[in-house]
Every structure is written in C-alpha cells, then in structure tokens.
Design a protein around this motif. Structure first.
Motif, mmCIF file in Angstrom:
data_model
loop_
_atom_site.group_PDB
_atom_site.id
_atom_site.type_symbol
_atom_site.label_atom_id
_atom_site.label_comp_id
_atom_site.label_asym_id
_atom_site.label_seq_id
_atom_site.Cartn_x
_atom_site.Cartn_y
_atom_site.Cartn_z
ATOM 1 N N LEU A 239 4.833 -9.156 -1.965
ATOM 2 C CA LEU A 239 4.508 -7.892 -1.300
ATOM 3 C C LEU A 239 5.458 -6.775 -1.713
ATOM 4 O O LEU A 239 5.027 -5.646 -1.945
ATOM 5 N N THR A 240 6.748 -7.086 -1.817
ATOM 6 C CA THR A 240 7.716 -6.035 -2.140
ATOM 7 C C THR A 240 7.794 -5.742 -3.632
ATOM 8 O O THR A 240 7.734 -4.589 -4.044
ATOM 9 N N GLN A 241 7.918 -6.773 -4.447
ATOM 10 C CA GLN A 241 8.154 -6.558 -5.878
ATOM 11 C C GLN A 241 6.882 -6.287 -6.666
ATOM 12 O O GLN A 241 6.882 -5.462 -7.570
ATOM 13 N N VAL A 242 5.815 -6.974 -6.360
ATOM 14 C CA VAL A 242 4.572 -6.809 -7.122
ATOM 15 C C VAL A 242 3.745 -5.635 -6.581
ATOM 16 O O VAL A 242 3.264 -4.802 -7.350
ATOM 17 N N LEU A 243 3.602 -5.563 -5.274
ATOM 18 C CA LEU A 243 2.760 -4.525 -4.684
ATOM 19 C C LEU A 243 3.529 -3.280 -4.257
ATOM 20 O O LEU A 243 2.927 -2.240 -3.991
ATOM 21 N N SER B 7 0.259 4.556 -1.975
ATOM 22 C CA SER B 7 -1.204 4.597 -1.915
ATOM 23 C C SER B 7 -1.762 4.548 -0.494
ATOM 24 O O SER B 7 -2.924 4.841 -0.281
ATOM 25 N N GLY B 8 -0.949 4.139 0.482
ATOM 26 C CA GLY B 8 -1.435 4.003 1.847
ATOM 27 C C GLY B 8 -2.193 2.710 2.091
ATOM 28 O O GLY B 8 -2.766 2.520 3.157
ATOM 29 N N ASP B 9 -2.200 1.799 1.107
ATOM 30 C CA ASP B 9 -2.840 0.496 1.309
ATOM 31 C C ASP B 9 -2.039 -0.292 2.349
ATOM 32 O O ASP B 9 -0.817 -0.188 2.407
ATOM 33 N N TRP B 10 -2.724 -1.061 3.177
ATOM 34 C CA TRP B 10 -2.047 -1.854 4.193
ATOM 35 C C TRP B 10 -2.509 -3.302 4.135
ATOM 36 O O TRP B 10 -3.613 -3.598 3.697
ATOM 37 N N ILE B 11 -1.620 -4.193 4.588
ATOM 38 C CA ILE B 11 -1.863 -5.633 4.557
ATOM 39 C C ILE B 11 -1.330 -6.212 5.865
ATOM 40 O O ILE B 11 -0.197 -5.907 6.258
#
Length: 64
Positions: free
Chosen positions: A5-9, A33-37
C-alpha cells in the motif's frame, strides 16, 4: 500489505478502528489521486482488501 500500500500504491493510512476484538478496519488513501482502499486486518496476521474506490474526501472534525 502495508508495504504494498505504501511503496507500490503510495497510499497512507487515514484512519483505523476496531470492528471487534479480533478485527481492525483501516482506510488507506492515495493523496495524489484520491483513490481509497479499506483493509480488514485480523489478529492472526491475515489482511484483505474489502473495498476500493475513487474521490476520497476527508471530513474535518471540529467544534459543533
């Protein structure tokens, strides 16, 4: 999961809370981007993504 989540996304954890004594829910957001997970993390070390979306808007809390 955290590394991906931190390094790739490029996401950062915005909030977290206990669902029950064995389960933590976390909201991760990519600020660019404002994408959420939403991630479900269990006491046994297993984690899974349960929802994803776009256009996250954080509510600012303050005096009512």
């Amino acid at each position: 999961m955290t590394r991906t989540l931190t390094q790739v996304l490029g996401a950062e954890r915005q909030s977290m809370g206990l669902r029950d004594p064995e389960t933590m829910l976390e909201v991760w957001v990519t600020s660019s981007s404002g994408d959420w997970i939403i991630v479900h993390s269990y006491a046994n070390g297993t984690s899974c993504i349960v929802a994803m979306g776009e256009h996250w808007e954080a509510e600012l809390s303050g005096p009512a």
